[in-house]
Design a protein around this motif. Structure first.
Motif, mmCIF file in Angstrom:
data_model
loop_
_atom_site.group_PDB
_atom_site.id
_atom_site.type_symbol
_atom_site.label_atom_id
_atom_site.label_comp_id
_atom_site.label_asym_id
_atom_site.label_seq_id
_atom_site.Cartn_x
_atom_site.Cartn_y
_atom_site.Cartn_z
ATOM 1 N N GLY A 53 -8.950 11.493 2.810
ATOM 2 C CA GLY A 53 -9.430 10.097 2.940
ATOM 3 C C GLY A 53 -9.362 9.441 4.327
ATOM 4 N N ALA A 54 -10.105 8.396 4.373
ATOM 5 C CA ALA A 54 -10.108 8.083 5.819
ATOM 6 C C ALA A 54 -8.918 7.384 6.291
ATOM 7 C CB ALA A 54 -11.429 6.801 5.680
ATOM 8 N N CYS A 55 -8.008 6.765 5.186
ATOM 9 C CA CYS A 55 -6.706 6.273 5.598
ATOM 10 C C CYS A 55 -5.758 7.088 5.219
ATOM 11 C CB CYS A 55 -6.515 5.166 4.979
ATOM 12 S SG CYS A 55 -7.821 3.901 5.569
ATOM 13 N N GLY A 56 -5.998 8.431 4.529
ATOM 14 C CA GLY A 56 -4.886 9.210 4.080
ATOM 15 C C GLY A 56 -4.430 8.464 2.780
ATOM 16 N N GLY A 57 -4.253 8.981 1.483
ATOM 17 C CA GLY A 57 -3.755 8.277 0.420
ATOM 18 C C GLY A 57 -2.490 9.193 -0.155
ATOM 19 N N GLY A 58 -2.255 9.013 -1.281
ATOM 20 C CA GLY A 58 -1.031 9.561 -1.815
ATOM 21 C C GLY A 58 -0.500 9.002 -3.080
ATOM 22 N N GLY A 59 0.341 9.584 -3.667
ATOM 23 C CA GLY A 59 0.869 9.083 -5.113
ATOM 24 C C GLY A 59 2.409 8.893 -5.157
ATOM 25 N N SER A 60 2.844 8.158 -6.122
ATOM 26 C CA SER A 60 4.467 7.985 -6.248
ATOM 27 C C SER A 60 4.571 7.528 -7.682
ATOM 28 C CB SER A 60 4.839 6.737 -5.606
ATOM 29 O OG SER A 60 4.256 5.521 -6.251
ATOM 30 N N ILE A 61 5.892 8.108 -8.102
ATOM 31 C CA ILE A 61 6.418 7.996 -9.595
ATOM 32 C C ILE A 61 7.050 6.600 -9.559
ATOM 33 C CG2 ILE A 61 7.589 8.987 -11.300
ATOM 34 C CD1 ILE A 61 7.307 11.669 -10.269
ATOM 35 N N GLN A 62 6.414 5.680 -10.385
ATOM 36 C CA GLN A 62 6.909 4.361 -10.666
ATOM 37 C C GLN A 62 7.913 4.355 -11.924
ATOM 38 O OE1 GLN A 62 6.376 1.462 -8.336
ATOM 39 N NE2 GLN A 62 5.288 3.079 -6.980
ATOM 40 N N ASP A 63 8.567 3.324 -12.247
ATOM 41 C CA ASP A 63 9.123 3.386 -13.473
ATOM 42 C C ASP A 63 8.136 2.849 -14.604
ATOM 43 O OD1 ASP A 63 8.797 0.531 -13.074
ATOM 44 O OD2 ASP A 63 10.854 0.025 -12.788
ATOM 45 N N SER A 64 7.229 2.099 -14.363
ATOM 46 C CA SER A 64 6.286 1.624 -15.481
ATOM 47 C C SER A 64 4.770 1.319 -14.942
ATOM 48 C CB SER A 64 6.841 0.443 -16.247
ATOM 49 O OG SER A 64 7.000 -0.507 -15.344
ATOM 50 N N ALA A 65 3.990 1.365 -15.815
ATOM 51 C CA ALA A 65 2.708 0.825 -15.425
ATOM 52 C C ALA A 65 2.816 -0.756 -14.949
ATOM 53 C CB ALA A 65 1.744 1.068 -16.256
ATOM 54 N N SER A 66 3.613 -1.179 -15.522
ATOM 55 C CA SER A 66 3.890 -2.688 -15.218
ATOM 56 C C SER A 66 4.167 -2.932 -13.763
ATOM 57 C CB SER A 66 4.790 -3.360 -16.248
ATOM 58 O OG SER A 66 4.488 -3.377 -17.448
ATOM 59 N N SER A 67 5.150 -1.990 -13.224
ATOM 60 C CA SER A 67 5.572 -2.137 -11.704
ATOM 61 C C SER A 67 4.417 -1.727 -10.805
ATOM 62 C CB SER A 67 6.783 -1.133 -11.471
ATOM 63 O OG SER A 67 7.977 -1.552 -12.435
ATOM 64 N N ALA A 68 3.671 -0.694 -11.326
ATOM 65 C CA ALA A 68 2.584 -0.116 -10.643
ATOM 66 C C ALA A 68 1.630 -1.234 -10.438
ATOM 67 C CB ALA A 68 1.840 0.931 -11.206
ATOM 68 N N ALA A 69 1.266 -2.014 -11.342
ATOM 69 C CA ALA A 69 0.261 -2.969 -11.396
ATOM 70 C C ALA A 69 0.887 -4.249 -10.341
ATOM 71 C CB ALA A 69 0.122 -3.692 -12.773
ATOM 72 N N LEU A 70 2.047 -4.440 -10.526
ATOM 73 C CA LEU A 70 2.732 -5.480 -9.525
ATOM 74 C C LEU A 70 2.775 -4.894 -8.106
ATOM 75 C CD1 LEU A 70 4.296 -7.947 -8.942
ATOM 76 C CD2 LEU A 70 6.351 -6.693 -9.258
ATOM 77 N N VAL A 71 3.000 -4.018 -7.700
ATOM 78 C CA VAL A 71 2.856 -3.297 -6.265
ATOM 79 C C VAL A 71 1.439 -3.384 -5.848
ATOM 80 C CG1 VAL A 71 5.111 -2.429 -6.247
ATOM 81 C CG2 VAL A 71 3.066 -0.874 -6.905
ATOM 82 N N ALA A 72 0.490 -2.833 -6.832
ATOM 83 C CA ALA A 72 -0.883 -3.048 -6.264
ATOM 84 C C ALA A 72 -1.464 -4.173 -5.833
ATOM 85 C CB ALA A 72 -1.734 -2.057 -7.579
ATOM 86 N N LEU A 73 -0.883 -5.302 -6.741
ATOM 87 C CA LEU A 73 -1.213 -6.894 -6.641
ATOM 88 C C LEU A 73 -0.529 -7.325 -5.124
ATOM 89 C CD1 LEU A 73 -2.511 -9.498 -7.398
ATOM 90 C CD2 LEU A 73 -0.408 -10.007 -8.917
ATOM 91 N N LEU A 74 0.495 -6.834 -5.142
ATOM 92 C CA LEU A 74 0.955 -7.299 -3.727
ATOM 93 C C LEU A 74 0.401 -6.613 -2.387
ATOM 94 C CD1 LEU A 74 4.961 -6.969 -4.621
ATOM 95 C CD2 LEU A 74 3.385 -8.951 -4.701
ATOM 96 N N ALA A 75 0.033 -5.303 -2.676
ATOM 97 C CA ALA A 75 -0.872 -4.843 -1.589
ATOM 98 C C ALA A 75 -2.090 -5.530 -1.492
ATOM 99 C CB ALA A 75 -1.036 -3.390 -1.886
ATOM 100 N N ALA A 76 -2.690 -5.722 -2.665
ATOM 101 C CA ALA A 76 -4.072 -6.418 -2.714
ATOM 102 C C ALA A 76 -4.007 -7.833 -2.043
ATOM 103 C CB ALA A 76 -4.498 -6.644 -3.959
ATOM 104 N N LEU A 77 -2.708 -8.583 -2.109
ATOM 105 C CA LEU A 77 -2.541 -9.996 -1.526
ATOM 106 C C LEU A 77 -2.693 -9.761 -0.060
ATOM 107 C CD1 LEU A 77 -0.262 -11.397 -4.214
ATOM 108 C CD2 LEU A 77 -2.480 -12.372 -3.615
ATOM 109 N N HIS A 78 -1.789 -8.730 0.240
ATOM 110 C CA HIS A 78 -1.662 -8.522 1.721
ATOM 111 C C HIS A 78 -2.969 -8.219 2.334
ATOM 112 C CE1 HIS A 78 0.710 -7.815 5.516
ATOM 113 N NE2 HIS A 78 0.272 -6.559 5.420
ATOM 114 N N ARG A 79 -3.710 -7.267 1.858
ATOM 115 C CA ARG A 79 -5.055 -7.085 2.564
ATOM 116 C C ARG A 79 -5.845 -8.143 2.555
ATOM 117 N NH1 ARG A 79 -8.796 -2.358 -0.116
ATOM 118 N NH2 ARG A 79 -9.337 -4.015 -1.595
ATOM 119 N N ALA A 80 -5.949 -9.130 1.257
ATOM 120 C CA ALA A 80 -6.891 -10.187 1.080
ATOM 121 C C ALA A 80 -6.781 -11.228 2.213
ATOM 122 C CB ALA A 80 -6.825 -10.727 -0.349
ATOM 123 N N GLY A 81 -5.413 -11.349 2.357
ATOM 124 C CA GLY A 81 -4.841 -12.227 3.555
ATOM 125 C C GLY A 81 -5.047 -11.851 4.907
#
Length: 500
Positions: free
Chosen positions: A150-178
């Motif tokens: 990948g151009a930036c290099g990707g990767g995975g992690s084990i979260q406690d739930s899909a709910s937490s995964a959605a939250l951290v994805a949203l926080l990353a999205a907010l950071h990028r959008a801003g």
């Protein structure tokens, strides 16, 4: 008195506890799936005279640990909904294979706190290797791996739930959008997140937790006659928001919605999200693991175009809760949004930039060595064994859908998806019969012989049959079908009786 068991005592008690687990699992078919218990009964059993916490007080003196097993048999099992029961067909499965329990035992024995690479190098790197391997096995592509191209290099992690995964994805999205300023400036009220009415409620919760408020959530229309997101409707909603001065931040495409198993067209949605610079998160919590089977990989079509992808090992992949797998195409995205580094967490390995510190990939600081239980499952079954597990449940769902199609008075409420079949009962002239559908569900669940849950589709009450338990086989699906058929006959017979 020592605070810990001696090795000899631990060995003796360990045998007793493992025997209890083995006996409990072997005896599950003979127990009711749903307990006939009323609110407050468990508390009363624990606090009554002579009970473990009599009068609501904890014991002052030690008691033999083996007595705890008797209390679990007396109080806990009779008041537990048995998620590992082979006739549990509600919600989505919560697989807890015994091999994963053994892996969890090893994790607990090590007692590692894997917040940093330096606090447990093995916990970090085992997780990295496992997630890279699973990304390839699921067909996600090399861009989601730490070792990929990948151009930036990707990767995975084990979260406690899909709910937490959605939250951290949203926080990353907010950071990028801003433009990287979100950490300092926060939100400004113009952010928008796009979902459908079928999207899991965890996205609505993530929007609230992130401080965006309910107004930030845009519910996008679906393709006519389906519950799947319409790319055209998404494009229209995003264009209208941009014209009104609002900022698209994240689009959530769902692969296998909780209600009906609907699959959003990720490949069609991806270019729409990209055109507006929005983060595309794929929530495949239940269905994503089906990508292990080449013939089922169509459900994750287009996932390689997403910014993040989540699927749960603890739903259908035999790994005891909690183990939600989250991949990102840009491994710097989550740390950029989430990393906070006090002096006491600084260390040479982290400063070198050569390691992953998983505390920056999640909201909590601390994390368990979850990868061991996932490793135990993969080691025990291999990919072939996991595919056999998935295929068996899909085949049983296909059979159930066939029985529904052939039976008068009952219809499929949505196209079957993988191991999920949604059905409802109808009147003799084909009209909706919500009363019978609801009554049959209640009758099945009260019987203790099986457990199913419901949803509402186009305003009609629907029974969901989610096939996927560790011990669930076709025979259990056949038994459920007989319960549904005979239940409907009994309900209809009762409603047809003349009233006095």
């Amino acid at each position: 008195m020592p605070a810990d068991l001696s090795p000899e005592e631990f060995r003796r008690l360990g045998h007793a506890f493992v025997d209890w687990v083995a006996d409990h699992r072997a005896g599950l078919p003979g127990l009711p799936v749903v307990p006939p218990v009323e609110p407050g009964e468990v508390a009363a059993a624990l606090t009554g005279p002579g009970a473990a916490f009599a009068g609501g007080r904890l014991p002052e003196s030690p008691r033999p640990l083996e007595e705890l097993l008797g209390e679990v048999d007396r109080v806990v099992v009779p008041a537990s909904t048995l998620w590992q029961h082979p006739a549990f067909f509600g919600y989505f499965p919560a697989n807890a294979s015994t091999s994963s329990l053994l892996g969890d035992l090893l994790s607990g024995a090590l007692g590692a706190q894997g917040m940093l690479w330096s606090t447990s190098p093995a916990a970090t790197e085992v997780e990295q290797v496992l997630l890279d391997g699973l990304a390839r096995a699921l067909g996600l592509g090399e861009a989601f791996t730490f070792t990929g191209d990948g151009a930036c290099g990707g990767g995975g992690s084990i979260q406690d739930s899909a709910s937490s995964a959605a939250l951290v994805a949203l926080l990353a999205a907010l950071h990028r959008a801003g433009g990287g300023a979100w950490r300092e400036t926060g939100v400004d009220g113009t952010e928008r997140v796009y979902v459908t009415a079928e999207t899991h409620s965890s996205l609505a919760k993530a929007v609230r937790v992130a401080g965006l408020g309910a107004r930030a959530l845009r519910v996008v229309g679906t393709v006519a006659g389906t519950q799947s997101m319409s790319a055209a409707a998404l494009a229209g909603a995003m264009a209208a928001d941009v014209a009104a001065g609002r900022r698209p931040v994240l689009v959530c495409a769902t692969v296998g919605t909780t209600g009906t198993g609907a699959v959003d067209p990720v490949r069609d949605i991806a270019p729409v999200a990209a055109a507006h610079g929005a983060w595309l998160h794929v929530d495949a919590a239940w269905a994503g693991v089906a990508g292990l089977c080449p013939e089922l990989r169509h459900v994750v079509d287009g996932a390689e175009l997403a910014d993040s992808f989540c699927t749960d090992a603890h739903k259908w992949l035999l790994t005891a809760f909690d183990a939600s797998l989250l991949w990102v195409r840009d491994a710097t995205a989550l740390p950029a949004a989430l990393s906070v580094t006090p002096e006491y967490l600084r260390n040479a390995a982290s400063e070198s930039g050569a390691v992953v510190d998983y505390r920056d990939w999640q909201v909590p600081l601390g994390r368990r060595f979850r990868a061991l239980k996932l490793w135990a499952v993969v080691h025990d079954l291999g990919l072939d064994g996991l595919r056999t597990h998935l295929r068996g449940h899909v085949a049983a769902a296909v059979a159930l859908a066939g029985w529904v199609r052939a039976e008068p008075g009952v219809v499929l409420a949505a196209p079957p998806t993988l191991g999920l079949v949604c059905l409802r009962f109808v009147t003799a002239d084909g009209g909706p019969d919500d009363a019978t559908t609801r009554a049959v569900l209640e009758r099945v669940n009260v019987s203790g012989a099986a457990f199913v849950t419901h949803t509402v589709v186009d305003g009609r009450y629907v029974i969901r049959v989610a096939i996927g338990g560790v011990a669930t086989e076709r025979v259990h699906v056949e038994q459920l079908w007989e319960l549904l058929r005979t239940g409907a006959a009994a309900v209809r017979a009762t409603s047809a009786l003349p009233r006095s």
